[in-house]
Design a protein around this motif. Structure first.
Motif, PDB file in Angstrom:
ATOM      1  N   THR A   1       0.847  -1.191   0.000  1.00  0.00           N
ATOM      2  CA  THR A   1       0.000   0.000   0.000  1.00  0.00           C
ATOM      3  C   THR A   1       0.879   1.237   0.000  1.00  0.00           C
ATOM      4  O   THR A   1       1.989   1.232   0.541  1.00  0.00           O
ATOM      5  CB  THR A   1      -0.942   0.040   1.220  1.00  0.00           C
ATOM      6  OG1 THR A   1      -0.154   0.061   2.418  1.00  0.00           O
ATOM      7  CG2 THR A   1      -1.866  -1.167   1.243  1.00  0.00           C
ATOM      8  N   THR A   2       0.386   2.308  -0.620  1.00  0.00           N
ATOM      9  CA  THR A   2       1.151   3.539  -0.689  1.00  0.00           C
ATOM     10  C   THR A   2       0.234   4.714  -0.984  1.00  0.00           C
ATOM     11  O   THR A   2      -0.872   4.551  -1.510  1.00  0.00           O
ATOM     12  CB  THR A   2       2.246   3.450  -1.780  1.00  0.00           C
ATOM     13  OG1 THR A   2       3.034   4.649  -1.772  1.00  0.00           O
ATOM     14  CG2 THR A   2       1.643   3.269  -3.161  1.00  0.00           C
ATOM     15  N   ARG A   3       0.688   5.883  -0.642  1.00  0.00           N
ATOM     16  CA  ARG A   3       0.041   7.135  -1.046  1.00  0.00           C
ATOM     17  C   ARG A   3       0.793   7.615  -2.277  1.00  0.00           C
ATOM     18  O   ARG A   3       1.968   7.973  -2.182  1.00  0.00           O
ATOM     19  CB  ARG A   3       0.112   8.159   0.088  1.00  0.00           C
ATOM     20  CG  ARG A   3      -0.587   9.473  -0.182  1.00  0.00           C
ATOM     21  CD  ARG A   3      -0.583  10.320   1.087  1.00  0.00           C
ATOM     22  NE  ARG A   3      -1.250  11.598   0.883  1.00  0.00           N
ATOM     23  CZ  ARG A   3      -0.616  12.721   0.523  1.00  0.00           C
ATOM     24  NH1 ARG A   3       0.699  12.702   0.349  1.00  0.00           N
ATOM     25  NH2 ARG A   3      -1.295  13.836   0.352  1.00  0.00           N
ATOM     26  N   LEU A   4       0.130   7.619  -3.426  1.00  0.00           N
ATOM     27  CA  LEU A   4       0.807   7.831  -4.699  1.00  0.00           C
ATOM     28  C   LEU A   4       0.250   9.073  -5.386  1.00  0.00           C
ATOM     29  O   LEU A   4      -0.960   9.175  -5.608  1.00  0.00           O
ATOM     30  CB  LEU A   4       0.631   6.592  -5.592  1.00  0.00           C
ATOM     31  CG  LEU A   4       1.688   6.338  -6.666  1.00  0.00           C
ATOM     32  CD1 LEU A   4       1.593   4.903  -7.180  1.00  0.00           C
ATOM     33  CD2 LEU A   4       1.528   7.296  -7.828  1.00  0.00           C
ATOM     34  N   THR A   5       1.144   9.990  -5.733  1.00  0.00           N
ATOM     35  CA  THR A   5       0.752  11.213  -6.432  1.00  0.00           C
ATOM     36  C   THR A   5       1.139  11.112  -7.897  1.00  0.00           C
ATOM     37  O   THR A   5       2.314  10.910  -8.221  1.00  0.00           O
ATOM     38  CB  THR A   5       1.408  12.445  -5.792  1.00  0.00           C
ATOM     39  OG1 THR A   5       0.978  12.552  -4.430  1.00  0.00           O
ATOM     40  CG2 THR A   5       1.018  13.713  -6.543  1.00  0.00           C
ATOM     41  N   TYR A   6       0.148  11.242  -8.774  1.00  0.00           N
ATOM     42  CA  TYR A   6       0.350  11.238 -10.224  1.00  0.00           C
ATOM     43  C   TYR A   6       0.369  12.681 -10.726  1.00  0.00           C
ATOM     44  O   TYR A   6      -0.451  13.504 -10.296  1.00  0.00           O
ATOM     45  CB  TYR A   6      -0.773  10.493 -10.932  1.00  0.00           C
ATOM     46  CG  TYR A   6      -0.886   9.033 -10.596  1.00  0.00           C
ATOM     47  CD1 TYR A   6      -0.231   8.073 -11.360  1.00  0.00           C
ATOM     48  CD2 TYR A   6      -1.662   8.600  -9.524  1.00  0.00           C
ATOM     49  CE1 TYR A   6      -0.340   6.715 -11.057  1.00  0.00           C
ATOM     50  CE2 TYR A   6      -1.782   7.255  -9.217  1.00  0.00           C
ATOM     51  CZ  TYR A   6      -1.111   6.321  -9.988  1.00  0.00           C
ATOM     52  OH  TYR A   6      -1.228   4.978  -9.674  1.00  0.00           O
ATOM     53  N   GLY A   7       1.267  12.982 -11.649  1.00  0.00           N
ATOM     54  CA  GLY A   7       1.327  14.317 -12.220  1.00  0.00           C
ATOM     55  C   GLY A   7       1.722  14.272 -13.683  1.00  0.00           C
ATOM     56  O   GLY A   7       1.864  13.205 -14.290  1.00  0.00           O
ATOM     57  N   GLY A   8       1.895  15.454 -14.257  1.00  0.00           N
ATOM     58  CA  GLY A   8       2.305  15.572 -15.649  1.00  0.00           C
ATOM     59  C   GLY A   8       1.150  15.917 -16.570  1.00  0.00           C
ATOM     60  O   GLY A   8      -0.021  15.670 -16.255  1.00  0.00           O
TER      61      GLY A   8
END
Length: 241
Positions: free
Chosen positions: A25-32
């Motif tokens: 499990t993770t806290r994942l930030t997507y960008g771009g």
């Protein structure tokens, strides 16, 4: 097992530890800018992610809205539900929905969820995935980056049962055995060539997990176009169960 693969697996925690772990499990930030270009600016977001380490199944929960996206290759189905559980969008056999798509094609909500789902699952389960039945991994000639770094390279071919960007992909490792780069060309996005860079490796409960990913267009000579970054991924609060 290929000698390079054996070194890589050991460097990333060892096969025994991967076999006993069940979930990441993770806290994942997507960008771009990629997400807006495909018509999904809402995917430029931070998500709570849970990935099964022994089958291709992943769940995202969007911070703020509580929207849930799930992909399960066993059922070959992707769903998007609101925080209250109501169904917003879904696809069965989602890969078939991309037939005829080009790099300029816009995506539905469920198509974007499928792409992000299978892709992120791969990133979180590699390199353990390379040891699965039907997956073939063999070392090929080394590669020298423009900055002079020399990396060993695994050519990995996946069976049809594993949903991925491309059947065969290249993985680059430094002298210590850490993953540094991946090359592929997603068929769902018009087979645009990609050079995907990996850094920020951290050890969590005995497994080594990269926390920073930057995805660039790959040129014909295999060098990356570093002038812009279509997709970024940043992991935090990684946990293994």
């Amino acid at each position: 097992m290929d000698a390079l693969l054996a070194k890589v697996i050991e460097r990333h925690g060892g096969l025994d530890r991967w076999n006993t772990a069940s979930t990441l499990t993770t806290r994942l930030t997507y960008g771009g800018p990629f997400w807006a270009f495909k018509g999904r600016p809402d995917f430029d977001s931070t998500e709570l992610v849970e990935a099964d380490l022994h089958r291709e199944r992943i769940r995202h929960v969007q911070e703020g809205t509580g929207q849930i996206t799930e992909y399960d290759s066993d059922t070959d189905r992707v769903t998007v539900t609101a925080a209250d559980g109501s169904l917003i969008d879904e696809l069965t056999n989602p890969r078939s929905s991309f037939a005829g798509h080009t790099q300029e094609s816009q995506w539905t909500l469920a198509q974007a969820a499928y792409f992000r789902g299978y892709a992120t699952w791969h990133y979180l389960v590699e390199p353990y995935l390379f040891t699965w039945p039907g997956v073939e991994a063999h070392e090929i000639e080394p590669w020298t980056e423009e900055n002079g770094e020399s990396w060993r390279v695994l050519r990995v071919t996946f069976p049809e049962s594993v949903h991925t960007h491309t059947d065969t992909q290249l993985y680059y490792f430094d002298d210590s055995g850490l993953l540094r780069r991946m090359d592929y060309q997603p068929v769902v996005n018009g087979s645009s060539p990609v050079a995907h860079y990996v850094s920020g490796a951290t050890e969590v409960d005995g497994l080594v997990v990269p926390t920073r990913r930057r995805i660039h267009i790959r040129q014909e000579d295999r060098t990356p176009d570093l002038s812009w970054t279509p997709i970024t991924l940043d992991l935090a609060d990684v946990r293994i169960r």
